[in-house]
Each structure stands twice: as C-alpha cells, then as structure tokens.
Scaffold this motif. Structure first.
Motif, mmCIF file in Angstrom:
data_model
loop_
_atom_site.group_PDB
_atom_site.id
_atom_site.type_symbol
_atom_site.label_atom_id
_atom_site.label_comp_id
_atom_site.label_asym_id
_atom_site.label_seq_id
_atom_site.Cartn_x
_atom_site.Cartn_y
_atom_site.Cartn_z
ATOM 1 N N MET A 1 9.863 6.023 -3.624
ATOM 2 C CA MET A 1 10.737 4.899 -3.295
ATOM 3 C C MET A 1 12.131 5.077 -3.877
ATOM 4 N N GLU A 2 12.241 5.658 -5.049
ATOM 5 C CA GLU A 2 13.558 5.929 -5.627
ATOM 6 C C GLU A 2 14.357 6.865 -4.709
ATOM 7 N N LEU A 3 13.697 7.905 -4.215
ATOM 8 C CA LEU A 3 14.365 8.834 -3.303
ATOM 9 C C LEU A 3 14.724 8.164 -1.981
ATOM 10 N N VAL A 4 13.783 7.434 -1.397
ATOM 11 C CA VAL A 4 14.029 6.759 -0.116
ATOM 12 C C VAL A 4 15.232 5.835 -0.235
ATOM 13 N N LEU A 5 15.245 5.011 -1.256
ATOM 14 C CA LEU A 5 16.325 4.037 -1.410
ATOM 15 C C LEU A 5 17.657 4.719 -1.728
ATOM 16 N N SER A 6 17.621 5.790 -2.528
ATOM 17 C CA SER A 6 18.869 6.474 -2.863
ATOM 18 C C SER A 6 19.490 7.154 -1.642
ATOM 19 N N LEU A 7 18.662 7.502 -0.663
ATOM 20 C CA LEU A 7 19.157 8.130 0.564
ATOM 21 C C LEU A 7 19.517 7.107 1.644
ATOM 22 N N GLY A 8 19.325 5.818 1.356
ATOM 23 C CA GLY A 8 19.613 4.790 2.343
ATOM 24 C C GLY A 8 18.530 4.666 3.395
ATOM 25 N N GLY A 9 17.318 5.095 3.046
ATOM 26 C CA GLY A 9 16.204 5.057 3.989
ATOM 27 C C GLY A 9 15.359 3.810 3.856
ATOM 28 N N THR A 10 14.284 3.804 4.605
ATOM 29 C CA THR A 10 13.341 2.690 4.575
ATOM 30 C C THR A 10 11.924 3.231 4.446
ATOM 31 N N ALA A 11 11.043 2.378 3.948
ATOM 32 C CA ALA A 11 9.626 2.704 3.845
ATOM 33 C C ALA A 11 8.835 1.483 4.291
ATOM 34 N N LEU A 12 7.735 1.744 4.953
ATOM 35 C CA LEU A 12 6.934 0.664 5.514
ATOM 36 C C LEU A 12 5.481 1.095 5.562
ATOM 37 N N VAL A 13 4.589 0.184 5.177
ATOM 38 C CA VAL A 13 3.161 0.422 5.343
ATOM 39 C C VAL A 13 2.730 -0.331 6.589
ATOM 40 N N ARG A 14 2.163 0.395 7.553
ATOM 41 C CA ARG A 14 1.647 -0.214 8.781
ATOM 42 C C ARG A 14 0.129 -0.098 8.762
ATOM 43 N N GLY A 15 -0.551 -1.224 8.773
ATOM 44 C CA GLY A 15 -2.000 -1.216 8.779
ATOM 45 C C GLY A 15 -2.560 -0.904 10.156
ATOM 46 N N ASP A 16 -3.716 -0.267 10.177
ATOM 47 C CA ASP A 16 -4.427 -0.043 11.428
ATOM 48 C C ASP A 16 -4.943 -1.382 11.954
ATOM 49 N N ALA A 17 -5.102 -1.486 13.240
ATOM 50 C CA ALA A 17 -5.547 -2.739 13.865
ATOM 51 C C ALA A 17 -6.886 -3.211 13.317
ATOM 52 N N ASP A 18 -7.764 -2.272 12.943
ATOM 53 C CA ASP A 18 -9.081 -2.665 12.436
ATOM 54 C C ASP A 18 -9.089 -2.933 10.937
ATOM 55 N N GLY A 19 -7.944 -2.792 10.267
ATOM 56 C CA GLY A 19 -7.850 -3.072 8.836
ATOM 57 C C GLY A 19 -8.440 -2.000 7.944
ATOM 58 N N ARG A 20 -8.853 -0.897 8.509
ATOM 59 C CA ARG A 20 -9.525 0.139 7.718
ATOM 60 C C ARG A 20 -8.664 1.360 7.435
ATOM 61 N N GLY A 21 -7.398 1.270 7.660
ATOM 62 C CA GLY A 21 -6.517 2.396 7.394
ATOM 63 C C GLY A 21 -5.072 1.960 7.457
ATOM 64 N N LYS A 22 -4.184 2.906 7.196
ATOM 65 C CA LYS A 22 -2.754 2.588 7.240
ATOM 66 C C LYS A 22 -1.943 3.854 7.398
#
Length: 143
Positions: free
Chosen positions: A114-135
C-alpha cells in the motif's frame, strides 16, 4: 485514477499452483507481457509494480493456499495505466488501507504494498467473488 479496467486494451491471464514457484512465474510473465505491450522494463513504475505483484502472490501462497490450491493473476495495461489482480479462493478480505496507515497491526507486506501503491498515485481494491469464497486484489498504477 478512474480507469475502467475492462476497457484496457492489453490483457493476459495466468493461473498457477499456489506454491512458492508461482511468485517467480507471475513476475516473469509480467515482464514478458510488459515488453510485448511496449512498456519498457526501465519505466519507473515497473520495478515497484513487480515488487507489489510478488508480494501479493507471496501472500496467496502463504495464507490462502490451504483453501485455494491455485492463484490466478490478471495483467492489464493501456497507454497510461498498468493494472493487475491476484485472485485466490480464500474468503478473507485483507484491510488494504488499514495496512497502509498501520491500523492493521498484522499488515506486514501489505503495508509495503500500500505504501508503494499510494506513493505512485495508484489505487488498490479488494473485489470479492460472487459466492463469497474468494477475492481478487486489484492494483492500478499510472504509467
């Protein structure tokens, strides 16, 4: 960054066993894809992006392999954007932005990500699977 990931013209998908060799394979595949897409490996975003990718795949191998025998890496890029996701079938969703602020004491490698992502002006996101069993953890970085 408001890039629509689905509209990025370059895309590659790689599924690997969730074992230590996946880290190197994911990184080497990223390097090959970047070269094919005309993104030089000396671009200032590439080294941090490869470190972020390596850390995310390492986390899958260390923490998710018990429930997710494979991991899938999605690589994507456009003229001004590099994006990738690491997917596993473990239901835990790590608090990415808590890791960046130190609010999540167990953040470890995610704090570095996250330190690297933010320092580069990027974004990070966790997207869950529709069945809730993964991401998938999606990282988007400007080029």
């Amino acid at each position: 960054m408001s890039t629509q990931l689905e509209t990025l013209p370059h895309r590659h998908v790689l599924t690997l066993p969730a074992e230590p060799s996946a880290v190197r394979a994911a990184r080497e595949t990223a390097e090959q894809a970047l070269v094919e897409w005309g993104i030089g490996l000396r671009h200032p975003t590439v080294d941090p992006a490869l470190l972020i990718l390596s850390e995310l795949v390492t986390n899958t191998v260390r923490h998710a392999a018990v429930l997710s025998p494979t991991t899938t890496v999605i690589y994507a890029a456009g003229a001004d954007c590099l994006a990738f996701a690491v997917h596993d079938r473990h239901p835990y969703h790590p608090p990415l932005y808590g890791a960046a602020t130190g609010a999540d004491a167990g953040g470890g490698g995610l704090a570095t990500v996250m330190e690297l992502v933010l320092s580069l002006g990027g974004t990070a996101l966790v997207r869950g699977d529709a069945d809730g069993r993964g991401k998938s953890i999606w990282i988007t970085l400007p080029l």
